[in-house]
Each structure stands twice: as structure tokens, then as C-alpha cells.
Design a protein around this motif. Sequence first.
Motif, PDB file in Angstrom:
ATOM      1  N   THR A   1      40.841  41.918  39.851  1.00 48.71           N
ATOM      2  CA  THR A   1      39.700  42.488  40.554  1.00 48.71           C
ATOM      3  C   THR A   1      39.699  41.951  41.988  1.00 48.71           C
ATOM      4  O   THR A   1      40.419  41.003  42.314  1.00 48.71           O
ATOM      5  CB  THR A   1      38.378  42.105  39.877  1.00 48.71           C
ATOM      6  OG1 THR A   1      38.237  40.669  39.903  1.00 48.71           O
ATOM      7  CG2 THR A   1      38.354  42.588  38.437  1.00 48.71           C
ATOM      8  N   LYS A   2      38.862  42.518  42.844  1.00 50.28           N
ATOM      9  CA  LYS A   2      38.829  42.090  44.239  1.00 50.28           C
ATOM     10  C   LYS A   2      38.341  40.658  44.410  1.00 50.28           C
ATOM     11  O   LYS A   2      38.648  40.010  45.415  1.00 50.28           O
ATOM     12  CB  LYS A   2      37.965  43.042  45.069  1.00 50.28           C
ATOM     13  CG  LYS A   2      38.611  44.400  45.284  1.00 50.28           C
ATOM     14  CD  LYS A   2      37.823  45.244  46.273  1.00 50.28           C
ATOM     15  CE  LYS A   2      38.543  46.544  46.568  1.00 50.28           C
ATOM     16  NZ  LYS A   2      37.820  47.372  47.575  1.00 50.28           N
ATOM     17  N   ASP A   3      37.600  40.166  43.421  1.00 54.01           N
ATOM     18  CA  ASP A   3      37.119  38.790  43.519  1.00 54.01           C
ATOM     19  C   ASP A   3      38.036  37.802  42.786  1.00 54.01           C
ATOM     20  O   ASP A   3      37.666  36.650  42.558  1.00 54.01           O
ATOM     21  CB  ASP A   3      35.688  38.666  42.996  1.00 54.01           C
ATOM     22  CG  ASP A   3      35.552  39.119  41.550  1.00 54.01           C
ATOM     23  OD1 ASP A   3      36.549  39.595  40.971  1.00 54.01           O
ATOM     24  OD2 ASP A   3      34.443  38.985  41.002  1.00 54.01           O
ATOM     25  N   GLY A   4      39.249  38.258  42.420  1.00 53.56           N
ATOM     26  CA  GLY A   4      40.265  37.340  41.926  1.00 53.56           C
ATOM     27  C   GLY A   4      40.323  37.131  40.428  1.00 53.56           C
ATOM     28  O   GLY A   4      41.091  36.287  39.955  1.00 53.56           O
ATOM     29  N   LYS A   5      39.575  37.905  39.653  1.00 51.29           N
ATOM     30  CA  LYS A   5      39.604  37.767  38.199  1.00 51.29           C
ATOM     31  C   LYS A   5      40.607  38.757  37.602  1.00 51.29           C
ATOM     32  O   LYS A   5      40.809  39.841  38.144  1.00 51.29           O
ATOM     33  CB  LYS A   5      38.216  38.004  37.620  1.00 51.29           C
ATOM     34  CG  LYS A   5      37.182  36.990  38.066  1.00 51.29           C
ATOM     35  CD  LYS A   5      35.815  37.305  37.478  1.00 51.29           C
ATOM     36  CE  LYS A   5      34.764  36.296  37.954  1.00 51.29           C
ATOM     37  NZ  LYS A   5      33.419  36.611  37.422  1.00 51.29           N
ATOM     38  N   ILE A   6      41.241  38.366  36.500  1.00 56.87           N
ATOM     39  CA  ILE A   6      42.190  39.260  35.847  1.00 56.87           C
ATOM     40  C   ILE A   6      41.427  40.400  35.174  1.00 56.87           C
ATOM     41  O   ILE A   6      40.589  40.187  34.310  1.00 56.87           O
ATOM     42  CB  ILE A   6      43.037  38.500  34.810  1.00 56.87           C
ATOM     43  CG1 ILE A   6      43.933  37.475  35.514  1.00 56.87           C
ATOM     44  CG2 ILE A   6      43.896  39.477  34.004  1.00 56.87           C
ATOM     45  CD1 ILE A   6      44.759  36.621  34.572  1.00 56.87           C
ATOM     46  N   ARG A   7      41.725  41.617  35.605  1.00 55.08           N
ATOM     47  CA  ARG A   7      41.070  42.801  35.047  1.00 55.08           C
ATOM     48  C   ARG A   7      41.854  43.373  33.875  1.00 55.08           C
ATOM     49  O   ARG A   7      41.272  43.895  32.920  1.00 55.08           O
ATOM     50  CB  ARG A   7      40.914  43.872  36.137  1.00 55.08           C
ATOM     51  CG  ARG A   7      40.301  45.180  35.649  1.00 55.08           C
ATOM     52  CD  ARG A   7      39.906  46.063  36.805  1.00 55.08           C
ATOM     53  NE  ARG A   7      41.030  46.452  37.631  1.00 55.08           N
ATOM     54  CZ  ARG A   7      41.825  47.494  37.380  1.00 55.08           C
ATOM     55  NH1 ARG A   7      41.599  48.246  36.310  1.00 55.08           N
ATOM     56  NH2 ARG A   7      42.822  47.795  38.192  1.00 55.08           N
ATOM     57  N   ASN A   8      43.189  43.257  33.959  1.00 54.94           N
ATOM     58  CA  ASN A   8      44.017  43.828  32.903  1.00 54.94           C
ATOM     59  C   ASN A   8      45.355  43.099  32.851  1.00 54.94           C
ATOM     60  O   ASN A   8      45.899  42.695  33.884  1.00 54.94           O
ATOM     61  CB  ASN A   8      44.254  45.323  33.167  1.00 54.94           C
ATOM     62  CG  ASN A   8      44.947  46.016  32.016  1.00 54.94           C
ATOM     63  OD1 ASN A   8      44.827  45.604  30.862  1.00 54.94           O
ATOM     64  ND2 ASN A   8      45.710  47.055  32.312  1.00 54.94           N
ATOM     65  N   LYS A   9      45.867  42.918  31.646  1.00 55.43           N
ATOM     66  CA  LYS A   9      47.198  42.351  31.452  1.00 55.43           C
ATOM     67  C   LYS A   9      47.988  43.301  30.566  1.00 55.43           C
ATOM     68  O   LYS A   9      47.512  43.700  29.506  1.00 55.43           O
ATOM     69  CB  LYS A   9      47.119  40.964  30.807  1.00 55.43           C
ATOM     70  CG  LYS A   9      48.491  40.323  30.584  1.00 55.43           C
ATOM     71  CD  LYS A   9      48.374  38.914  30.021  1.00 55.43           C
ATOM     72  CE  LYS A   9      47.994  38.923  28.567  1.00 55.43           C
ATOM     73  NZ  LYS A   9      48.073  37.588  27.951  1.00 55.43           N
TER      74      LYS A   9
ATOM     75  N   TYR B   1      48.580  43.138  47.456  1.00 51.97           N
ATOM     76  CA  TYR B   1      47.379  42.417  47.874  1.00 51.97           C
ATOM     77  C   TYR B   1      46.348  43.396  48.423  1.00 51.97           C
ATOM     78  O   TYR B   1      46.695  44.363  49.106  1.00 51.97           O
ATOM     79  CB  TYR B   1      47.709  41.386  48.954  1.00 51.97           C
ATOM     80  CG  TYR B   1      48.580  40.249  48.477  1.00 51.97           C
ATOM     81  CD1 TYR B   1      48.030  39.030  48.084  1.00 51.97           C
ATOM     82  CD2 TYR B   1      49.959  40.381  48.417  1.00 51.97           C
ATOM     83  CE1 TYR B   1      48.826  37.985  47.648  1.00 51.97           C
ATOM     84  CE2 TYR B   1      50.768  39.347  47.975  1.00 51.97           C
ATOM     85  CZ  TYR B   1      50.195  38.154  47.602  1.00 51.97           C
ATOM     86  OH  TYR B   1      50.991  37.128  47.162  1.00 51.97           O
ATOM     87  N   PHE B   2      45.074  43.105  48.141  1.00 48.06           N
ATOM     88  CA  PHE B   2      43.990  43.864  48.746  1.00 48.06           C
ATOM     89  C   PHE B   2      43.971  43.611  50.253  1.00 48.06           C
ATOM     90  O   PHE B   2      44.621  42.696  50.761  1.00 48.06           O
ATOM     91  CB  PHE B   2      42.643  43.452  48.133  1.00 48.06           C
ATOM     92  CG  PHE B   2      42.484  43.814  46.690  1.00 48.06           C
ATOM     93  CD1 PHE B   2      42.383  45.140  46.288  1.00 48.06           C
ATOM     94  CD2 PHE B   2      42.416  42.819  45.712  1.00 48.06           C
ATOM     95  CE1 PHE B   2      42.216  45.475  44.949  1.00 48.06           C
ATOM     96  CE2 PHE B   2      42.243  43.137  44.371  1.00 48.06           C
ATOM     97  CZ  PHE B   2      42.159  44.472  43.988  1.00 48.06           C
ATOM     98  N   SER B   3      43.184  44.418  50.966  1.00 49.10           N
ATOM     99  CA  SER B   3      43.136  44.311  52.424  1.00 49.10           C
ATOM    100  C   SER B   3      42.528  43.004  52.917  1.00 49.10           C
ATOM    101  O   SER B   3      42.684  42.652  54.090  1.00 49.10           O
ATOM    102  CB  SER B   3      42.367  45.500  53.018  1.00 49.10           C
ATOM    103  OG  SER B   3      41.072  45.574  52.464  1.00 49.10           O
ATOM    104  N   ASP B   4      41.856  42.256  52.027  1.00 47.47           N
ATOM    105  CA  ASP B   4      41.324  40.952  52.419  1.00 47.47           C
ATOM    106  C   ASP B   4      42.303  39.817  52.107  1.00 47.47           C
ATOM    107  O   ASP B   4      41.996  38.646  52.330  1.00 47.47           O
ATOM    108  CB  ASP B   4      39.984  40.681  51.726  1.00 47.47           C
ATOM    109  CG  ASP B   4      40.101  40.598  50.205  1.00 47.47           C
ATOM    110  OD1 ASP B   4      41.210  40.831  49.675  1.00 47.47           O
ATOM    111  OD2 ASP B   4      39.082  40.298  49.553  1.00 47.47           O
ATOM    112  N   GLY B   5      43.485  40.164  51.577  1.00 45.52           N
ATOM    113  CA  GLY B   5      44.505  39.161  51.291  1.00 45.52           C
ATOM    114  C   GLY B   5      44.506  38.638  49.877  1.00 45.52           C
ATOM    115  O   GLY B   5      45.390  37.869  49.498  1.00 45.52           O
ATOM    116  N   ASN B   6      43.528  39.024  49.064  1.00 43.05           N
ATOM    117  CA  ASN B   6      43.498  38.592  47.667  1.00 43.05           C
ATOM    118  C   ASN B   6      44.519  39.369  46.832  1.00 43.05           C
ATOM    119  O   ASN B   6      44.736  40.567  47.056  1.00 43.05           O
ATOM    120  CB  ASN B   6      42.109  38.786  47.058  1.00 43.05           C
ATOM    121  CG  ASN B   6      41.117  37.758  47.561  1.00 43.05           C
ATOM    122  OD1 ASN B   6      41.482  36.798  48.238  1.00 43.05           O
ATOM    123  ND2 ASN B   6      39.847  37.950  47.237  1.00 43.05           N
ATOM    124  N   ILE B   7      45.114  38.685  45.858  1.00 38.66           N
ATOM    125  CA  ILE B   7      46.122  39.318  45.016  1.00 38.66           C
ATOM    126  C   ILE B   7      45.505  40.458  44.217  1.00 38.66           C
ATOM    127  O   ILE B   7      44.376  40.358  43.723  1.00 38.66           O
ATOM    128  CB  ILE B   7      46.775  38.285  44.067  1.00 38.66           C
ATOM    129  CG1 ILE B   7      47.957  38.896  43.307  1.00 38.66           C
ATOM    130  CG2 ILE B   7      45.752  37.686  43.109  1.00 38.66           C
ATOM    131  CD1 ILE B   7      49.157  39.181  44.143  1.00 38.66           C
TER     132      ILE B   7
END
Length: 239
Positions: A141-149, A115-121
Motif C-alpha cells: 500500500t502507499k503507506d508501506g504495508k503489504i497489501r498482497n503476497k 516505487y510510488f511517486s513519493d518513493g515508497n516501495i
Amino acid sequence: MNKYILVLFFSLIALQCKSQKLNPENMNTIVTPEFKRFDYKKIEDLKEKYNSNINLSSVRKDSTADFKFTKEYKDYQLLEYDKNGNLHQKTILKEDNSVEIYQKLTPFLDYYERYFSDGNIAVKGITSWLGFGIGKQYIFTKDGKIRNKKDFDEGFKFTFNDLLNYCNENEIDLASECEFPHRVVKTQDNSNKKYWIIEYCNSRLGRIDSFKIDGETGKVILKHSENFPRKGVIDKTNE
């Protein structure tokens, strides 16, 4: 963590190598693409208690550990145990408030979340302390979107379960203790041909046994042994 992981953990955990396998049909249930956040409340409550108790832990009446909460350098670490006293989950709170979670699926495989430091996965996947991943991994990504699979099993028709069968048949005990760590990695050559690489610390014979196995057919391409101390082993990187 969701309820499916907990059910899977208690159904799969075993002491013998023969039963240390993961059902591929369950992997899509374990690693999902959904966004999630880490709940800091439990860790923060333990941190508050820890400040007045340097050895914060909980022990059951039968003397098996329930949990241990410690501070390693600047990181906090929560170890949680099942009813038999086996480590079930490790949660690490970093200095920057980011979090890593390892939940035991089998003695070789962990479900991993970061998890990022703000608690987002940030990352979800299944990993092994031996050195490889299986199934799908999602990077956010930090805003919760899938960047890579990424699919770690792509091109590997000879699965980790098949590899365990090979190890059992050839007296390769990857769970044994040895002077050097056992290692299993996935690699590929310039034509994207996939391979398993095993480095087995054979304490009985005092040597490192290395194997290169075709990731599609399971054919052993190369065997190599070298006495302790290790001077080098077969390739672990792209050829």
C-alpha cells in the motif's frame, strides 16, 4: 538494491542457455517483504547534468559502457552496465516521479521493483521478459504495508529450470533472435491445474512451435506448429 542481489547477478550471468538458471534457494534472499524507499539523489544529479548534455554517458578506458542516461518521451532512463559491457540494471523515472527498476539476474530473469511517486516501495518480484513471474511477489500500500503476497511457483513442481532443461534437450533456443518474439507463460484451467505454455519462433523452419506442458509433472500435453505468419496459437488464458 541489496548486496545479495549484486552477488547473485555476477555469479549467475552467463551467455549460454545451459547456465541460465536461478537457484530456488536464493529467491527468498532476493525478494523480501521489508519496506524500502527509493533514493532519488543519483537520478536527480543525472537529470541536472542531462539538461546540458543530451547524450549523457560514461565509457571506460576499454570502451565498454559504464552507464547511459537518456530521456524517452517524458521518462528518464538510466542504463547501468557491468565490467564486460552487459546491461546490469535499468532504472526508469516516470513523468509522475514513480520509478521502475529491472536488475538482471539471468538473461531470462530480472529482479523488479516499482516505487510510488513519493518513493515508497509498491511492488517487488522476479519477472521475465518472456512473460511470466517466479517466486514470491509483494505488493504494498502507499503507506508501506503489504497489501498482497503472491507465489508464482504455487502448483508448479515442474520449475523454470526444468523447463530450460526441456528446451535444451529439444533444441528450443529461447535466447535466439527471430521474426516473432518467443513467449513463455503460466496458466491454469478451471480446476486450478497449472500449465506452462511455450510459443517458440523457429526461424530455421519458418514457423511458430507451441507447447503445453503440465506444470506438475512436466508431461507435454499438446504440441502445435504453424508456419509464418502466425494466425493463432494454443491457449494462453484460463481454459
